[in-house]
Design a protein around this motif. Structure first.
Motif, PDB file in Angstrom:
ATOM      1  N   SER A  97       0.823  -1.211   0.000  1.00  0.00           N
ATOM      2  CA  SER A  97       0.000   0.000   0.000  1.00  0.00           C
ATOM      3  C   SER A  97       0.855   1.258   0.000  1.00  0.00           C
ATOM      4  N   TYR A 101       0.734   3.820  -3.039  1.00  0.00           N
ATOM      5  CA  TYR A 101       0.260   5.154  -2.655  1.00  0.00           C
ATOM      6  C   TYR A 101       1.292   6.213  -3.042  1.00  0.00           C
ATOM      7  N   VAL A 139     -11.224   1.882  -4.149  1.00  0.00           N
ATOM      8  CA  VAL A 139     -10.261   0.803  -3.939  1.00  0.00           C
ATOM      9  C   VAL A 139     -10.910  -0.519  -4.327  1.00  0.00           C
ATOM     10  N   ILE A 145      -4.189  -5.388   1.961  1.00  0.00           N
ATOM     11  CA  ILE A 145      -3.521  -4.310   1.224  1.00  0.00           C
ATOM     12  C   ILE A 145      -4.492  -3.173   0.947  1.00  0.00           C
ATOM     13  N   HIS A 148      -5.060  -1.109   4.081  1.00  0.00           N
ATOM     14  CA  HIS A 148      -3.931  -0.223   4.379  1.00  0.00           C
ATOM     15  C   HIS A 148      -3.931   0.996   3.446  1.00  0.00           C
ATOM     16  N   PHE A 149      -4.207   0.764   2.156  1.00  0.00           N
ATOM     17  CA  PHE A 149      -4.258   1.870   1.208  1.00  0.00           C
ATOM     18  C   PHE A 149      -5.368   2.846   1.585  1.00  0.00           C
TER      19      PHE A 149
END
Length: 309
Positions: A97, A101, A139, A145, A148-149
């Motif tokens: 992530s 990001y 998302v 993952i 977290h992103f």
């Protein structure tokens, strides 16, 4: 119990895994260095042994992968009869992530272009930039993952929606959860689309001309899941036509991407060679050893495994 450990665990990590299986015999070797005998006598293998060598593992009770992906091991005839297979889902959320990001932020702030200008010794102003603050972020994939992103984006003031196969509880970081059937209505509202989906018949080729045509011209697309999600020729055309503002890919088809592939030359595209995960961030191996240790404990206790495929 004989345990063959392939990942490059440090001393502290080895202590964690050894404490989980009291009385076991541990052999540490890289995948390339592991001998046929070590494989043949192993009750447990921790790490991604090449699938072809699993035929040697006649005593295997558990293959604990160090990767979240397990496709190569789930095919018929690969795993020895009676052996369990577990992956390392939950080990890579922070690493992947943060990497993806950062790639998106680079595009939003034109840092990729400024890097090119630096190398060309060119003092160039690349104009207005955009921000995550107030952005509508979509998302695809709300696992470790994706969560977290989402949390990173929310910390910067973005509004984050998640997309997955089924509705359910809304994980941390997301404002709402939607199904894949809602994508046509969600895409035109998104400023950033980040994908962290596994490879499956339902996801292969999901990002193609029609998908990209529904995106805003100012939208950024990022893929940190699997390369076959994207029809790369359609992505190149969307970037060349200005149908989206930019794209960030840590995964491609094929891998490695051939030097003459046209994807390299697409405008406003950042590519990294599937390095968001691996072991580059120290937390990954910490997480892998934690998962492996828990499954060793459970295997000895006769309890259900975590992350069993």
């Amino acid at each position: 119990m004989n345990i063959l450990v392939l990942p490059p665990f440090n001393e502290a990590q080895r202590a964690v895994i050894e404490a989980a299986a009291t009385g076991a015999s541990f052999t540490y070797a890289s995948s390339a260095e592991a001998t046929d005998e070590a494989i043949a006598t192993a009750d447990v293998i921790v790490g991604n042994l090449p699938p072809a060598r699993l035929a040697l593992a006649r005593n295997l009770r558990l293959l604990q992968l160090n990767s979240a992906g397990h496709d190569a091991y789930a095919a018929p005839g690969i795993m020895p009869a009676g052996a369990a297979l577990a992956n390392a889902v939950g080990a890579y959320g922070q690493a992947v992530s943060e990497h993806v990001y950062t790639m998106v932020l680079m595009l939003m702030k034109h840092l990729d272009g400024y890097r090119d200008d630096q190398r060309a010794h060119s003092w160039t102003d690349r104009g207005p930039v955009t921000t995550m603050a107030g952005a509508q972020v979509l998302v695809l994939g709300t696992g470790d993952i994706g969560q977290h992103f989402a949390q990173l984006a929310r910390a910067h003031g973005a509004h984050v929606r998640g997309v997955r196969q089924r509705l359910g509880a809304v994980p941390d970081g997301f404002e709402s959860i939607h199904t894949m059937n809602e994508l046509p209505e969600l895409l035109p509202k998104a400023d950033v689309i980040a994908a962290f989906l596994p490879s499956s018949p339902a996801t292969r080729g999901l990002v193609y001309a029609e998908f990209l045509a529904r995106c805003k011209p100012i939208a950024y697309f990022a893929n940190g899941g699997r390369g076959d999600l994207v029809v790369q020729a359609d992505l190149i055309e969307a970037l060349e036509q200005g149908n989206i503002a930019g794209a960030a890919l840590d995964v491609t088809t094929p891998e490695p991407l051939p030097a003459d592939d046209p994807l390299w030359s697409a405008p406003n595209l950042l590519i990294t060679p599937h390095v968001a995960g691996q072991f580059h961030l120290y937390t990954v191996l910490d997480n892998v050893v934690r998962i492996a240790a828990e499954n060793l404990r459970r295997l000895q206790a006769g309890e259900p495994l975590v992350n069993e495929v």
